[in-house]
Design an enzyme around this catalytic site. Structure first.
Site, PDB file in Angstrom:
ATOM      1  N   GLY A  89     -51.856 -50.191  -4.763  1.00  0.00           N
ATOM      2  CA  GLY A  89     -53.176 -50.599  -4.292  1.00  0.00           C
ATOM      3  C   GLY A  89     -53.532 -52.045  -4.555  1.00  0.00           C
ATOM      4  O   GLY A  89     -54.703 -52.396  -4.554  1.00  0.00           O
ATOM      5  N   CYS A 131     -39.109 -40.755  -4.387  1.00  0.00           N
ATOM      6  CA  CYS A 131     -39.681 -40.602  -3.063  1.00  0.00           C
ATOM      7  C   CYS A 131     -40.178 -39.175  -2.848  1.00  0.00           C
ATOM      8  O   CYS A 131     -39.405 -38.239  -2.933  1.00  0.00           O
ATOM      9  CB  CYS A 131     -38.673 -40.946  -1.992  1.00  0.00           C
TER      10      CYS A 131
HETATM   11  C1  LIG Z   1     -45.234 -46.809   4.917  1.00  0.00           C
HETATM   12  C2  LIG Z   1     -44.659 -46.840   3.536  1.00  0.00           C
HETATM   13  C3  LIG Z   1     -43.281 -46.748   3.364  1.00  0.00           C
HETATM   14  C4  LIG Z   1     -42.731 -46.759   2.083  1.00  0.00           C
HETATM   15  N1  LIG Z   1     -41.371 -46.691   1.952  1.00  0.00           N
HETATM   16  C5  LIG Z   1     -40.824 -46.765   0.707  1.00  0.00           C
HETATM   17  C6  LIG Z   1     -39.408 -46.775   0.563  1.00  0.00           C
HETATM   18  O1  LIG Z   1     -38.650 -46.782   1.546  1.00  0.00           O
HETATM   19  N2  LIG Z   1     -38.910 -46.806  -0.719  1.00  0.00           N
HETATM   20  C7  LIG Z   1     -39.716 -46.865  -1.834  1.00  0.00           C
HETATM   21  O2  LIG Z   1     -39.198 -46.914  -2.948  1.00  0.00           O
HETATM   22  N3  LIG Z   1     -41.068 -46.889  -1.698  1.00  0.00           N
HETATM   23  C8  LIG Z   1     -41.626 -46.837  -0.478  1.00  0.00           C
HETATM   24  N4  LIG Z   1     -42.997 -46.875  -0.342  1.00  0.00           N
HETATM   25  C9  LIG Z   1     -43.843 -46.961  -1.560  1.00  0.00           C
HETATM   26  C10 LIG Z   1     -44.281 -48.403  -1.857  1.00  0.00           C
HETATM   27  O3  LIG Z   1     -43.168 -49.236  -2.117  1.00  0.00           O
HETATM   28  C11 LIG Z   1     -45.258 -48.426  -3.061  1.00  0.00           C
HETATM   29  O4  LIG Z   1     -44.587 -47.961  -4.217  1.00  0.00           O
HETATM   30  C12 LIG Z   1     -46.502 -47.582  -2.840  1.00  0.00           C
HETATM   31  O5  LIG Z   1     -46.923 -47.649  -1.497  1.00  0.00           O
HETATM   32  C13 LIG Z   1     -47.665 -47.975  -3.753  1.00  0.00           C
HETATM   33  O6  LIG Z   1     -48.061 -49.320  -3.552  1.00  0.00           O
HETATM   34  P1  LIG Z   1     -49.251 -49.766  -2.533  1.00  0.00           P
HETATM   35  O7  LIG Z   1     -50.443 -48.906  -2.870  1.00  0.00           O
HETATM   36  O8  LIG Z   1     -49.465 -51.204  -2.796  1.00  0.00           O
HETATM   37  O9  LIG Z   1     -48.766 -49.497  -1.153  1.00  0.00           O
HETATM   38  C14 LIG Z   1     -43.568 -46.859   0.928  1.00  0.00           C
HETATM   39  C15 LIG Z   1     -44.962 -46.976   1.122  1.00  0.00           C
HETATM   40  C16 LIG Z   1     -45.509 -46.974   2.379  1.00  0.00           C
HETATM   41  C17 LIG Z   1     -47.008 -47.103   2.531  1.00  0.00           C
END
Ligand SMILES: Cc1cc2nc3c(=O)[nH]c(=O)nc-3n(C[C@H](O)[C@H](O)[C@H](O)COP(=O)(O)O)c2cc1C
Length: 302
Positions: free
Chosen positions: A244, A130
């Site tokens: 994405g 994170c």
């Molecule tokens: C608003 C938000 C909150 C997130 N919170 C977490 C979290 O609590 N723990 C975690 O491992 N990843 C968290 N992520 C990351 C997502 O799980 C993911 O790895 C990342 O957004 C990339 O995928 P995406 O482009 O499909 O969103 C968060 C992402 C977003 C956008």
């Protein structure tokens, strides 16, 4: 739906489409819009030992083809998860994977020891990636020895499958991937968000309360596909692709790069049906191309 059935790190799923941590809460709100039983698995928002208030606002900014967030792992802690969140999820057959983070290795261990006692939790996803918290989180994910140490410690403390979620904010993702594989990780998920920043040019200040935040959404997909492909050349354990994914076609790219399953994240904020639409679109692609099982697509691009 047999054509999509799979098993990742010993966790049986009806399809390879999961929802990404932090973009789906604990399933309760989403259940108003979609049938949770149609998902491959539900990954919870990150759970910590003690409640966390998260970061100061603003915590979300829209960017070109994506978003920046600096939520800071806000959650009510593991006790609240068990008492108030898990009972709702027990109504569904979909496997629940608990995403956890600790500030120290001992905190990770304590968390898994508590979650071990919950039969509903079928796996652990380790958030060692994170970018929005000062202590813990990414520090573990960007150093191969730290990443390996936390995976090894957690593996010793649980018999549940352990998925190591990797940070893309490193120079060489393959080094970290190999380290967590050697430490006993059952699978790897990647990527978490990329460290980014957006500045308000009228106010001369960052648009986020914490200055920087994590970039997600379509903007990061090519980086995620590249990293999945690199990691697929480096390890033997299953890879879960994230980054994405908005459509079935996006998911197919990840399978071809070497992912055995995928997670839908930011897309959930745009379209409540996104994960189920992705499932349908994967099937459409398979029908168009006469592919009898999606597993045939995994890792074709070497
Ligand atoms: C608003 C938000 C909150 C997130 N919170 C977490 C979290 O609590 N723990 C975690 O491992 N990843 C968290 N992520 C990351 C997502 O799980 C993911 O790895 C990342 O957004 C990339 O995928 P995406 O482009 O499909 O969103 C968060 C992402 C977003 C956008």
């Amino acid at each position: 739906m047999e054509r999509l059935a799979t098993e990742i790190a010993g966790i049986k799923m009806i399809n390879p489409v999961m929802v990404a941590s932090g973009t789906f809460g604990y399933g309760e709100e989403a259940a108003n819009f979609i049938d949770l039983d149609k998902l491959g698995a539900i990954i919870t928002k990150t759970i910590t030992l003690k409640p966390r208030e998260g970061n100061p606002p603003p915590r979300i900014v829209e960017t070109a083809a994506g978003m920046l967030n600096s939520i800071g792992l806000q959650n009510k802690g593991v006790k609240d998860f068990i008492e108030n969140r898990l009972p709702f999820l027990s109504r569904f057959k979909t496997p629940v994977i608990a995403n956890i983070a600790g500030e120290t290795t001992d905190e990770y261990i304590e968390l898994v020891k508590i979650l071990n006692k919950e039969p509903l939790v079928k796996g652990i996803e380790l958030n060692i990636s994170c970018p929005n918290v000062k202590k813990g989180g990414m520090q573990f994910g960007v150093d191969k020895d730290c990443a390996a140490e936390v995976v090894k410690a957690v593996k010793q403390a649980t018999s549940l499958p352990v998925i190591a979620k990797l940070s893309p904010n490193v120079t060489d993702i393959m080094i970290i991937a190999k380290a967590v594989e050697s430490a006993g990780a059952d699978a790897i998920s990647l990527i978490n968000t990329l460290l980014g920043m957006s500045i308000d040019i009228e106010k001369y200040q960052s648009r986020l309360g914490t200055m920087t935040g994590g970039l997600s959404g379509p903007a990061i997909k090519p980086i995620a596909v590249r990293m999945v492909w690199q990691v697929a050349q480096a390890v033997k354990i299953p890879i879960i692709g994230i980054g994405g994914i908005m459509s079935g076609e996006d998911a197919i790219e990840f399978f071809l790069a070497g992912a055995s399953a995928i997670q839908v994240g930011t897309a959930n904020f745009i379209d409540t049906q996104a994960p189920l639409r992705v499932v349908e679109e994967i099937l459409d692609y398979m029908n168009r191309n006469q592919i009898d099982h999606y597993k045939k697509l995994i890792g074709i691009v070497k």
